[in-house]
Structures are given as C-alpha cells and as structure tokens.
Design an enzyme around this catalytic site. Structure first.
Site, PDB file in Angstrom:
ATOM      1  N   GLN A   1      29.966  38.713   2.507  1.00 45.15           N
ATOM      2  CA  GLN A   1      30.659  38.050   1.675  1.00 45.15           C
ATOM      3  C   GLN A   1      30.716  38.335   0.079  1.00 45.15           C
ATOM      4  OE1 GLN A   1      31.220  33.729   3.075  1.00 45.15           O
ATOM      5  NE2 GLN A   1      29.110  34.469   3.586  1.00 45.15           N
TER       6      GLN A   1
ATOM      7  N   HIS B   1      34.910  39.921   1.521  1.00 39.21           N
ATOM      8  CA  HIS B   1      35.814  39.301   0.352  1.00 39.21           C
ATOM      9  C   HIS B   1      36.154  40.318  -0.839  1.00 39.21           C
ATOM     10  CE1 HIS B   1      34.108  35.036   1.208  1.00 39.21           C
ATOM     11  NE2 HIS B   1      35.024  35.359   1.782  1.00 39.21           N
TER      12      HIS B   1
ATOM     13  N   GLY C   1      21.599  34.286   3.475  1.00 41.05           N
ATOM     14  CA  GLY C   1      21.793  33.682   2.316  1.00 41.05           C
ATOM     15  C   GLY C   1      23.154  33.317   2.174  1.00 41.05           C
TER      16      GLY C   1
HETATM   17  N1  APR Z   1      17.148  34.180  -0.212  1.00 39.64           N
HETATM   18  C1  APR Z   1      18.039  33.577   0.693  1.00 39.64           C
HETATM   19  N2  APR Z   1      19.284  32.633   0.481  1.00 39.64           N
HETATM   20  C2  APR Z   1      19.155  32.024  -0.476  1.00 39.64           C
HETATM   21  C3  APR Z   1      18.367  32.543  -1.659  1.00 39.64           C
HETATM   22  C4  APR Z   1      17.524  33.586  -1.388  1.00 39.64           C
HETATM   23  N3  APR Z   1      16.451  33.986  -2.365  1.00 39.64           N
HETATM   24  N4  APR Z   1      18.742  31.727  -2.758  1.00 39.64           N
HETATM   25  C5  APR Z   1      19.646  30.912  -2.685  1.00 39.64           C
HETATM   26  N5  APR Z   1      20.041  31.110  -1.112  1.00 39.64           N
HETATM   27  C6  APR Z   1      21.019  30.453  -0.139  1.00 39.64           C
HETATM   28  C7  APR Z   1      21.421  28.996  -0.841  1.00 39.64           C
HETATM   29  O1  APR Z   1      20.655  28.177  -0.217  1.00 39.64           O
HETATM   30  C8  APR Z   1      22.664  28.895  -0.093  1.00 39.64           C
HETATM   31  O2  APR Z   1      22.782  28.558   0.925  1.00 39.64           O
HETATM   32  O3  APR Z   1      22.249  31.102  -0.495  1.00 39.64           O
HETATM   33  C9  APR Z   1      23.214  30.489  -0.310  1.00 39.64           C
HETATM   34  C10 APR Z   1      24.281  30.983  -1.266  1.00 39.64           C
HETATM   35  O4  APR Z   1      25.446  30.168  -1.052  1.00 39.64           O
HETATM   36  P1  APR Z   1      26.844  30.279  -1.969  1.00 39.64           P
HETATM   37  O5  APR Z   1      26.355  30.360  -3.314  1.00 39.64           O
HETATM   38  O6  APR Z   1      27.754  29.177  -1.601  1.00 39.64           O
HETATM   39  O7  APR Z   1      27.112  31.656  -1.504  1.00 39.64           O
HETATM   40  P2  APR Z   1      28.195  32.191  -0.084  1.00 39.64           P
HETATM   41  O8  APR Z   1      27.826  31.496   0.773  1.00 39.64           O
HETATM   42  O9  APR Z   1      28.057  33.670  -0.352  1.00 39.64           O
HETATM   43  O10 APR Z   1      29.842  31.676  -0.821  1.00 39.64           O
HETATM   44  C11 APR Z   1      30.673  32.204   0.180  1.00 39.64           C
HETATM   45  O11 APR Z   1      32.283  31.359  -1.510  1.00 39.64           O
HETATM   46  O12 APR Z   1      32.842  31.218  -3.809  1.00 39.64           O
HETATM   47  C12 APR Z   1      33.004  31.861  -2.584  1.00 39.64           C
HETATM   48  O13 APR Z   1      33.903  33.979  -2.564  1.00 39.64           O
HETATM   49  C13 APR Z   1      32.817  33.444  -2.868  1.00 39.64           C
HETATM   50  O14 APR Z   1      31.888  34.852  -1.218  1.00 39.64           O
HETATM   51  C14 APR Z   1      31.687  33.643  -1.760  1.00 39.64           C
HETATM   52  C15 APR Z   1      31.899  32.673  -0.940  1.00 39.64           C
END
Ligand code: APR
Length: 248
Positions: free
Chosen positions: A102, A120, A188
């Site tokens: 993503q 994305h 993640g």
């Molecule tokens: N290692 C693994 N996971 C981690 C770490 C780490 N060091 N630090 C944070 N996380 C986890 C958090 O606990 C959370 O569950 O990564 C996740 C990040 O979540 P989001 O910020 O929501 O990212 P994502 O899931 O990729 O969002 C999906 O939303 O805003 C839109 O287009 C954007 O692609 C994005 C989509």
C-alpha cells in the site's frame, strides 16, 4: 514472541508461494511516518482535506504545499530497512513471490523484490493533468507549487488518492495472487483501508496461513490471522531469516 518467530520460520521453510501485504508500518524504521497511530500523518492533517482527489482538484497548491512536498522530502532520502530486506531475502530464497504494498515509497524495489504490486500507485512518477505526460518526481522542480508541465498543466503524483479507484490491473492481480498463495505475510498495516485489507481475507478463504507482523493488534488479529508476531518489522524479519536459513 520468540516461539512465534520460530513458528514463522518453520512455516516459511515449508512454503514456496508466499505473498506479502505491506503497509506504512514497514517503512517507519526508514524514517517515513505512518498514517495512523502515534506520530501518524493523519493526526496532523485530515486525510479528507488533503488526500482526497476532490480536495486536490479544488486546491492542488494546498495539497502540494502541505502533504506532497513533505512526502517528497522524506521519500527522496529514505532507505530500505531490515523489514524490506527480509522480504527481499525471502524472494531470493525462492519462498516469496509477490509483495502487494500500500506504500508509495518504492522501498521494496530498492531492497530487491522484483514483483511488487503498488496497490496505491507510487510517488516516484508525476503525471500532467492536461497532456498526461509522465515525469519522474526526482526531476520535478519544487520551485513552483504546484509544479507544472511544459504545456502549463498541473502535475499530480501517480499515487491513488482517496476517492479514486485502485488500478484494475493491480486489483485483479492482487486478488489472484492472494487466492493462490500458501502463506500471506501481513506486515505493518492497520488493515482498515479497503480493498487492500481484503487480500488477507481472500488468502484465508483459499486455505492459506495468514501471519501478521505488527507491534499492535489489527482487525485481522484473532479472526483472519493465524497468529500475530507483536514486534517491529525490522528486528522481527531479521530474526525470522536467522531462524529460517538453517532449516533450508
Ligand atoms: N513495524 C511494523 N509495523 C509497524 C511499525 C513497525 N516498526 N510501526 C508501526 N507499525 C504498524 C502500526 O501499528 C499500524 O498498524 O503499522 C501500521 C500503520 O498503519 P497505517 O498508518 O494505517 O498505514 P497503512 O495500513 O499502510 O494505511 C493504509 O491508508 O491513508 C491511507 O493510502 C494510505 O496506504 C495507506 C492506507
């Protein structure tokens, strides 16, 4: 957590068609903030005001100034971390086939994975909204905001904004590989944005094992995922590879 890392290594040693679904969390250790949770971008900016296609069309300069310029500065210098490198190693070992990401930072390709579905889109390319000419973000001058094409048209990153459709070819291929894998590694992602977070459900329904790597639980935990390794992607992936190699 160590026994789950051993369990993941044993599961991966028996697999040969692993697919990974990754989100912003895998790039946090490369200095790229996540969107949600502590330090998340959406804690500072309202995604509907800055990351929705309607907001961009209404005021491209505002979105470029607030969101995109910051993203460019961060993404230009980010390097893959042990999380990305671990997935690249799994491909090198012939275990992992495809990464559905993503993220728009291109770090999986930099780490060495060769089959990456950018669900994305990506931030590496810009497209003119008038003549459709594409150009690499790295070559776009930020002296004028929003940046413009020679034809005068406004440039937009080839990322998918909220309110836009996932490129059909990415969506179809992701569903296909998710339905054929033997393990889906979910690394993640908060697993709340659809349709990306539906991919592990497809894998589960198709009989695959679903393994999560995340410091926190997600909506997948306890119902779709077989188990969650509660930790950061970098150290966990590094330990999994260390446990896995002697088993091969
Ligand atoms: N290692 C693994 N996971 C981690 C770490 C780490 N060091 N630090 C944070 N996380 C986890 C958090 O606990 C959370 O569950 O990564 C996740 C990040 O979540 P989001 O910020 O929501 O990212 P994502 O899931 O990729 O969002 C999906 O939303 O805003 C839109 O287009 C954007 O692609 C994005 C989509």
């Amino acid at each position: 957590m160590d026994d789950l890392i051993k369990r993941a290594a044993e599961d991966l040693a028996l697999a040969n068609n692993v697919v990974a679904l990754t989100g912003a969390g895998i790039s946090v250790e490369s200095g790229i903030p996540p969107f949600r949770g502590k330090g998340g971008i959406w804690e500072k900016f309202d995604p509907m005001e800055f990351a929705h296609i309607d907001a961009f069309m209404k005021d491209p300069a505002k979105v470029w100034n607030v969101l995109i310029k910051e993203m460019k500065d961060i993404v230009d210098t980010a390097k893959p971390n042990d999380g990305h490198l671990g997935l690249a190693k799994l491909e090198e070992l012939g275990i992992l086939k495809t990464v559905i990401t993503q993220n728009v930072d291109g770090l999986h390709q930099d780490a060495g994975n060769t089959d990456v579905i950018e669900f994305h889109g990506n931030f590496a390319w810009q497209k003119c909204m008038t003549c459709d000419k594409r150009m690499e973000t790295i070559n776009v001058s930020m002296s004028q905001i929003p940046p413009r094409c020679e034809c005068g048209g406004i440039l937009r990153p080839e990322c998918i904004f909220f309110g836009e459709m996932i490129p059909p070819n990415h969506l179809l291929r992701s569903r296909q590989v998710a339905s054929q894998c033997d393990i889906m590694l979910v690394v993640g992602t908060s697993a709340i944005v659809q349709p990306a977070s539906f991919m592990p459900v497809i894998s589960k329904q198709s009989g695959a094992k679903v393994i999560e790597i995340n410091p926190e639980k997600t909506p997948l935990t306890g119902n779709i995922s077989d188990y969650l390794i509660m930790g950061k992607a970098g150290p966990v992936m590094k330990q999994i590879i260390e446990e896995l190699e002697p088993l091969l």
